[in-house]
Design an enzyme around this catalytic site. Structure first.
Site, short mmCIF file in Angstrom:
data_model
loop_
_atom_site.label_atom_id
_atom_site.label_comp_id
_atom_site.label_asym_id
_atom_site.label_seq_id
_atom_site.Cartn_x
_atom_site.Cartn_y
_atom_site.Cartn_z
N TYR A 101 -15.83 -29.71 -37.13
CA TYR A 101 -16.13 -29.47 -35.40
C TYR A 101 -16.20 -27.53 -35.47
CZ TYR A 101 -15.11 -34.13 -33.48
OH TYR A 101 -15.55 -34.87 -33.05
N SER A 256 -15.72 -39.04 -25.84
CA SER A 256 -17.68 -39.02 -25.06
C SER A 256 -17.51 -40.17 -23.79
CB SER A 256 -18.90 -39.15 -25.29
OG SER A 256 -19.33 -38.37 -26.51
N ALA A 259 -19.38 -39.53 -21.26
CA ALA A 259 -20.92 -39.72 -21.09
C ALA A 259 -21.29 -38.19 -21.43
CB ALA A 259 -21.95 -41.32 -20.55
N GLN A 260 -20.63 -37.51 -22.08
CA GLN A 260 -21.34 -35.93 -22.53
C GLN A 260 -20.85 -35.77 -21.07
OE1 GLN A 260 -23.59 -35.46 -25.53
NE2 GLN A 260 -22.77 -37.68 -27.06
N GLY A 261 -20.97 -35.70 -20.24
CA GLY A 261 -20.66 -35.34 -19.03
C GLY A 261 -21.80 -35.57 -18.20
N LEU A 263 -21.91 -38.96 -16.54
CA LEU A 263 -21.57 -39.66 -15.59
C LEU A 263 -20.92 -38.54 -14.69
CD1 LEU A 263 -19.71 -42.56 -17.72
CD2 LEU A 263 -21.93 -42.15 -15.49
N THR A 264 -20.37 -37.82 -14.76
CA THR A 264 -19.65 -36.80 -13.48
C THR A 264 -20.51 -36.08 -12.75
OG1 THR A 264 -20.83 -34.62 -14.76
CG2 THR A 264 -17.85 -35.38 -15.74
N GLY A 265 -21.85 -36.43 -13.03
CA GLY A 265 -22.43 -35.88 -11.76
C GLY A 265 -23.52 -35.00 -11.27
N LYS A 266 -23.42 -33.97 -12.84
CA LYS A 266 -23.59 -32.54 -12.04
C LYS A 266 -24.38 -32.36 -12.40
CE LYS A 266 -22.12 -29.88 -15.79
NZ LYS A 266 -21.35 -28.99 -16.73
#
Length: 370
Positions: A101, A256, A259-261, A263-266
């Site tokens: 990383y 994840s 789902a790499q953001g 599913l947050t709705g952003k």
């Protein structure tokens, strides 16, 4: 990006066998209460190591190949440090990183281990008694052969982290020449006192069982298998990995989990993610995702919780799962602790599973850098 893609295509393991879905046990109740001790700690597999119920993933720290729009600067370092501090303040004390990383192998700017080590050092100067558990990973690169490569790589990781040992050391993905030597190396690392517990990552059921058996012969428990697992990516349930982890007493660490953001709705069809994620989470996919996101939001509102807290709670309710969401800043990290101390009902868990049943992002399993 070429280097990252070459390393990914040559080395990263993709689980592709799909079988019948194994039963997944769920315990949930709207009135379910959890003691503070149970909420704060969970035993990692059959090891003696106890860690926080949630961890924080440091994949994005220092990375410019997949995250951060190919940029890293002092402001991003300060934001990551804030995420680290806020996590600890909220009781999330497990931090997951890896030697690749932020490294040159993935077109990174600053090694994630180096950043994490500096954050730990600074925090301990202010609070010497602060608890921090570190998990990192060995990169099974084609030119690394034998057990000695694992111990040598771990010592290099410890040097970057500024530590004498870590809590969890994992094989990041299966080796293309086989894994016996690497697994022997994990056992050696335990015997040398360099690590408290060992695990694997991205291992399918067969390889998981083989690693478990080989370590058991040395009296070393396989503590964890870290895999891609979320509400919309449930392949571990389908390919036997989740069931095998439950059977063997191996903790499933979910990377994840949001789902790499997505599913947050952003993100919306009009505002998809930038960079490589935009090729996975396309406007067409995000359009299909809207009914699920709408229901997640509705359920969250009934608990005064955010989308992030609902989807992390969904994973926690699957039993034997430890999610490690990533955070780039304090605001993101602060949300995570709100996933603890309450439970979705069984009906809500099953409803979300049903709504997500046919949602599979194109190329999601081929996540770069994991």
């Amino acid at each position: 990006m070429a280097t990252a893609m070459n390393v990914t295509s040559a080395c990263f393991y993709l689980e592709s066998n799909r079988r019948s879905v194994h039963g997944v046990r769920v315990f949930a109740s709207k009135n379910f209460s959890v003691s503070k001790t149970e909420e704060d700690k969970v035993k990692l597999g059959a090891s003696d190591l106890k860690v926080s119920r949630l961890g924080l993933g440091a994949w994005s720290w220092g990375d410019t190949g997949y995250w951060n729009n190919s940029e890293w600067d002092d402001a991003k370092t300060k934001a990551a440090k804030s995420a680290f501090d806020v996590s600890i303040d909220g009781g999330i004390t497990l931090f997951d990183t890896a030697e690749v990383y932020g490294s040159w192998l993935l077109n990174g700017a600053v090694n994630s281990e180096t950043l994490l080590g500096s954050f730990i050092k600074e925090r301990k100067q202010k609070d010497p008694e602060v608890e921090v558990a570190v998990a990192t990973k060995f990169a099974a690169l084609p030119w690394r052969l034998g057990r000695q490569s694992v111990v040598r790589a771990l010592k290099d990781s410890l040097s970057r982290l500024g530590l004498s040992s870590v809590e969890l050391y994992q094989l990041h993905w299966p080796g293309i020449w086989g894994n016996e030597g690497y697994i022997d190396g994990l056992g050696d690392a335990v015997e040398q006192g360099l690590v408290k517990a060992v695990g694997v990552s991205n291992y399918d059921e067969s390889k998981l069982r083989n690693a478990y058996k080989k370590l058991k012969e040395r009296g070393v428990p396989l503590a964890a298998n870290q895999v891609n697992y979320s509400l919309i990516y449930r392949q571990p349930e389908e390919n036997g990995v989740k069931a095998a982890c439950d059977e063997l007493g191996v903790t499933l660490i979910a990377y994840s989990p949001m789902a790499q953001g997505v599913l947050t709705g952003k993100y919306t069809p009009e505002n998809p993610p930038s960079g490589p994620r935009g090729k996975i989470y396309t406007p067409e996919f995000l359009t299909k995702l809207q009914p699920l996101l709408k229901r997640i939001k509705e359920i969250g509102q009934s608990y005064s919780k955010t989308n992030t807290q609902v989807i992390l709670n969904w994973l926690l309710a699957q039993e034997n799962v430890l999610p490690i969401p990533g955070a780039k800043n304090a605001q993101q990290a602060e949300e995570f602790s709100g996933a603890l101390g309450w439970r979705l009902t069984s009906e809500e868990i099953n409803e979300l599973r049903s709504l997500a049943q046919d949602i599979i992002p194109l190329g999601f399993a081929q996540t770069i850098g994991k």
